[in-house]
Design an enzyme around this catalytic site. Structure first.
Site, PDB file in Angstrom:
ATOM      1  N   GLU A 119       0.861  -1.186   0.000  1.00 44.33           N
ATOM      2  CA  GLU A 119       0.000   0.000   0.000  1.00 44.33           C
ATOM      3  C   GLU A 119       0.899   1.238   0.000  1.00 44.33           C
ATOM      4  O   GLU A 119       1.197   1.796   1.059  1.00 44.33           O
ATOM      5  CB  GLU A 119      -0.911  -0.007   1.230  1.00 44.33           C
ATOM      6  CG  GLU A 119      -1.828  -1.217   1.282  1.00 44.33           C
ATOM      7  CD  GLU A 119      -2.601  -1.341   2.589  1.00 44.33           C
ATOM      8  OE1 GLU A 119      -3.676  -1.955   2.571  1.00 44.33           O
ATOM      9  OE2 GLU A 119      -2.129  -0.830   3.624  1.00 44.33           O
ATOM     10  N   ASP A 163     -15.473  -6.701   8.754  1.00 46.15           N
ATOM     11  CA  ASP A 163     -16.515  -5.726   8.452  1.00 46.15           C
ATOM     12  C   ASP A 163     -17.896  -6.370   8.473  1.00 46.15           C
ATOM     13  O   ASP A 163     -18.838  -5.841   9.080  1.00 46.15           O
ATOM     14  CB  ASP A 163     -16.241  -5.064   7.098  1.00 46.15           C
ATOM     15  CG  ASP A 163     -15.881  -6.072   6.013  1.00 46.15           C
ATOM     16  OD1 ASP A 163     -15.867  -7.290   6.292  1.00 46.15           O
ATOM     17  OD2 ASP A 163     -15.612  -5.649   4.875  1.00 46.15           O
ATOM     18  N   LYS A 178      -7.141  -6.191  11.020  1.00 48.45           N
ATOM     19  CA  LYS A 178      -7.745  -4.863  10.863  1.00 48.45           C
ATOM     20  C   LYS A 178      -8.741  -4.560  11.975  1.00 48.45           C
ATOM     21  O   LYS A 178      -8.848  -3.412  12.432  1.00 48.45           O
ATOM     22  CB  LYS A 178      -8.438  -4.751   9.503  1.00 48.45           C
ATOM     23  CG  LYS A 178      -9.021  -3.368   9.234  1.00 48.45           C
ATOM     24  CD  LYS A 178      -9.698  -3.294   7.884  1.00 48.45           C
ATOM     25  CE  LYS A 178     -10.362  -1.930   7.691  1.00 48.45           C
ATOM     26  NZ  LYS A 178     -11.056  -1.827   6.384  1.00 48.45           N
ATOM     27  N   ASP A 197      -0.088  -0.125  10.729  1.00 47.90           N
ATOM     28  CA  ASP A 197       0.151  -1.432  11.329  1.00 47.90           C
ATOM     29  C   ASP A 197       1.537  -1.979  11.013  1.00 47.90           C
ATOM     30  O   ASP A 197       1.925  -3.013  11.563  1.00 47.90           O
ATOM     31  CB  ASP A 197      -0.922  -2.431  10.864  1.00 47.90           C
ATOM     32  CG  ASP A 197      -1.817  -2.873  12.007  1.00 47.90           C
ATOM     33  OD1 ASP A 197      -1.848  -2.170  13.034  1.00 47.90           O
ATOM     34  OD2 ASP A 197      -2.473  -3.918  11.886  1.00 47.90           O
ATOM     35  N   ASP A 205     -10.401   2.881   3.964  1.00 50.95           N
ATOM     36  CA  ASP A 205      -9.151   2.210   3.638  1.00 50.95           C
ATOM     37  C   ASP A 205      -8.181   3.227   3.048  1.00 50.95           C
ATOM     38  O   ASP A 205      -8.587   4.279   2.539  1.00 50.95           O
ATOM     39  CB  ASP A 205      -9.392   1.075   2.649  1.00 50.95           C
ATOM     40  CG  ASP A 205     -10.104  -0.105   3.290  1.00 50.95           C
ATOM     41  OD1 ASP A 205     -10.062  -0.217   4.530  1.00 50.95           O
ATOM     42  OD2 ASP A 205     -10.713  -0.907   2.554  1.00 50.95           O
TER      43      ASP A 205
END
Length: 760
Positions: free
Chosen positions: A113, A459, A271, A142, A295
């Protein structure tokens, strides 16, 4: 048809639009009738067939398909969408009355990412049309990466220039990597001042991009006498919590960097654990009644997204009707015709149906939450601050006095008794305490409070838990889209994402949060439970679909059949299902403005994904159930496209769009099932053609035409679905399937063909 959700004396802040889908209902009922007819045909033929077990298997598969179709019909029967009116909101509600919002941005790996993507998301959120003093942005890292922290510090410096520029000139696209891309280079303001400011912003963003690129290229040097001292020799899997306040200015929202404590002896819950840390840290620092989580790649594409959310918050008189506001996931620069089938366009009508029930699924991003809902409250709870016992709070929220006090304020709706300190920096010690990895032990975090643990699909697990308490969700699809993100850029990354989803929904299905159980024992609506069941059954679909993919191959190899012959009247049933269903799906795609090729891509990838990624997710779940495997959260790769950088398009090579859309392969085991299915059907087709060539058509031509033609057609359809795998057998480099994968798949395919002959 529009239903007002406000009194008739004033215009509504939002309208619920009910879709007219009578034609779709009629077609769906016709398909259901054909499916039931097929089941009747199978049931009537069971006693007349020599291969009883085979036909029983076929009957069970078709019973499964019929059941799934009934679920889809129940979900799609009523469909709605919601339209919001921010202009009415601004006229009716004073900006000082808008709710404060804590913004959560999560990132887990600066390589998968890239920081430039994350920082563009941050910039777009800092520049939204909302009172900056009512916003606080928390970035969860993280990976505990000094590069991410450095990028955030430099981004805030640039934001002090970028945010005023956007608001002064009413810039609509406020993520600079999109604004300065070729699509937005046409300048609508010809004033000299704007031209100068625009060029300055482009240069400043180019400098920011280059700084991040340099930081990414080599080992980052941490100065022991600077803010980077905490990152010296840090182990991303074993380190204390790091919390730093980056910005507290009045011109920008507050910005806080968080890297939660990690310890190999403590499960960090991926997450979901990061979201709970963000919830607790924000609870003791800013404690806003609303929380937005996005995100790292989902930038705010619509600068009025917060106003659209406030239309929902203020538009419903009853909080129960608006437990949270979910904005759809949409993607920028998606590949033409969606060759990997990962842009989710084909789920529009199903999600419109879910919206008409107890509310939209929680997608894990682009969602405004009420903090009291995340804290475990139910719609009918009426809590007074003086009635809450400290012992109960300790068991639920933990041993932090500050967190318990902030929770009381949220749950009771009371105002804080103690004035907030002058600086957020003075609260860092308190925040570090609640960010510890052992803080949750003995509390209800992850069980009843916060994001719920127990699934890679955290989620869905969390949304299901909230729905089961009786809350309703609302969804909003403004124009332009509220948020835009990047879809997985390659086929392997798509498989990784789909495998995680399949594994995650199965974890929910086999847990105490099973939707049917919650519908019986708690406040989950029955049809909403059916919607969740449909989603959970994604992970079980590989079994019947794989059986059906092998059935025509089995029949061609053994000389049997599973479809009525062409010269039989019953052949009209499967033919009708095939023609009407595919025509119906194509009609739905055309209503959405999708092309014929995209329809085909969605159809074939629907089959391919089920028999590859979802199959591996299913197998992994079975191993988990017997204790031979543990779930691992795999981060989906985010790609930095060539024009996502400094805005200088001429400095980049042109992208070969044809190659971008091509399938790439690696040695991942996710590829093997697809190659096996392909090879088995190729072998079966060759066998079937050889058998047909031996038939004497002059004597029994009608019998010959009926012999295996239906099965051959099905096998050809499977081959077409896996056509990219077929090309991969002969491809080179990353476009070719590795030789080791082909050999493994070939051995498995040969074994399966021999099994067919053995049990003929």
């Amino acid at each position: 048809m529009a239903l007002n959700t406000q009194d008739s004396t004033c215009l509504p802040l939002q309208e619920i639009i009910v879709h007219n889908n009578k034609t779709a209902r009629a077609i769906e009922l016709l398909i259901l009738a054909l499916l039931v007819s097929m089941l009747v045909y199978r049931a009537g033929s069971l006693n007349n067939e020599d291969h009883y077990l085979l036909w029983l298997l076929i009957f069970m598969c078709e019973l499964w398909f019929t059941f799934i179709w009934i679920l889809i019909m129940c979900i799609k029967w009523d469909q709605i969408s919601t339209k919001t009116y921010p202009d009415r909101l601004l006229k009716r509600i004073n900006k000082t009355e808008f709710s404060a919002v804590d913004i959560f941005v999560t990132t887990a790996d600066p390589i998968l990412e890239p920081c430039i993507i994350t920082m563009n998301t941050v910039l777009s959120l800092l520049a939204v049309d909302y009172e900056p003093h009512k916003l606080a942005l928390y970035l969860s890292d993280d990976a505990c990466s000094p590069v991410t922290f450095y990028a955030l510090v430099e981004t805030i410096k640039f934001a002090k220039l970028w945010v005023p520029f956007c608001k002064n000139y009413n810039i609509q696209v406020r993520a600079p990597f999109r604004y300065f891309s070729s699509k937005y280079t046409v300048l609508k303001d010809n004033s000299f001042e704007f031209q100068q400011d625009w060029k300055r912003m482009q240069n400043e963003y180019g400098n920011l991009y280059k700084k991040m690129k340099i930081a990414d290229q080599g080992p980052f040097k941490c100065d022991l006498n600077s803010d980077f001292a905490d990152f010296c020799d840090v182990n991303r899997a074993n380190h204390p919590a790091i919390i730093k306040v980056i910005s507290e200015s009045t011109d920008l929202p507050s910005v806080i960097y968080i890297s939660r404590e990690k310890n190999p002896k403590h499960h960090h819950h991926y997450k979901a654990g990061a979201m709970n840390i963000l919830t607790r840290v924000s609870g003791v620092m800013t404690n806003a009644p609303l929380m937005l989580n996005v995100d790292c790649d989902m930038y705010a594409n619509n600068p009025q997204v917060f106003l659209h959310a406030m239309c929902m918050v203020f538009g419903y008189k009853n909080d129960q009707d608006c437990g949270f506001v979910q904005f759809p996931q949409a993607f920028y620069d998606g590949l033409k015709d969606d060759p990997f089938g990962n842009q989710l366009a084909n789920y529009y009508y199903i999600l419109s149906g879910v919206a008409a029930l107890q509310g939209m699924f929680y997608f894990g991003s682009n969602c405004f939450h009420r903090r009291k809902v995340i804290y475990g409250s139910s719609p009918n709870d009426k809590i007074k601050a003086e009635t809450i016992r400290n012992e109960d709070l300790h068991k639920v929220f933990g041993n932090s006095f500050e967190l318990r006090e902030s929770a009381v304020q949220i749950l009771s709706g009371s105002k804080p008794k103690i004035k907030n300190p002058k600086s957020l920096s003075s609260l860092i010690e308190v925040a570090l305490h609640v960010a510890g990895c052992n803080y949750e032990y003995g509390t209800r975090w992850g069980k009843e409070v916060g994001w719920i643990y127990g699934s890679a699909a955290e989620d869905m697990m969390t949304g299901l838990s909230i729905h089961s308490r009786g809350w309703k969700y609302v969804t909003c699809s403004p124009g332009p889209p509220a948020f835009l993100g990047c879809s997985p850029p390659t086929y392997p990354s798509t498989l990784t994402q789909q495998k995680r989803w399949a594994n995650g929904v199965l974890e929910i299905f086999f847990s105490h949060k099973n939707p049917l159980r919650l519908a019986i024992k708690e406040n989950l609506w029955f049809r909403q439970a059916l919607a969740y069941i449909w989603l959970c059954l994604w992970g079980l679909r590989p079994i019947p679909e794989l059986c059906y993919a092998f059935l025509p191959a089995y029949c061609l190899v053994t000389g049997s059949h599973f479809l009525p012959k062409i010269n039989e009247h019953d052949f009209l049933i499967p033919m009708g299902i095939f023609v009407i269903y595919n025509s119906y799906v194509f009609w739905e795609c055309k209503r959405l403005g999708l092309s014929l090729r995209m329809w085909w891509n969605l159809q074939r990838m629907g089959r391919v994904t089920v028999m590859t990624a979802w199959l591996c997710g299913f197998l992994n779940m079975m191993l988990q159930l017997i204790g031979l495997s543990k779930n691992i959260f795999e981060v989906t790769q985010k790609e930095l496209k060539p024009n996502d950088g400094d805005g200088d398009d001429d400095s980049h090579d042109e992208v070969d769009n044809k190659n971008v859309a091509r399938f790439t392969y690696d040695k991942s085991p996710l590829i093997i099932p697809g190659v096996v299915v392909l090879l088995v059907n190729i072998a079966a087709l060759v066998n079937g053609v050889v058998r047909l060539l031996k038939v004497d058509y002059t004597e029994i031509w009608l019998e010959a035409l009926g012999l295996g033609f239906g099965e051959m057609f099905c096998s050809v359809c499977v081959l077409l679905c896996f056509w990219d795998f077929f090309k991969g057998l002969f491809g080179k480099g990353k476009y070719g399937i590795p030789a080791s994968t082909i050999w493994k798949s070939g051995v498995l395919a040969l074994f399966i063909v021999q099994l067919f002959r053995r049990f003929a």
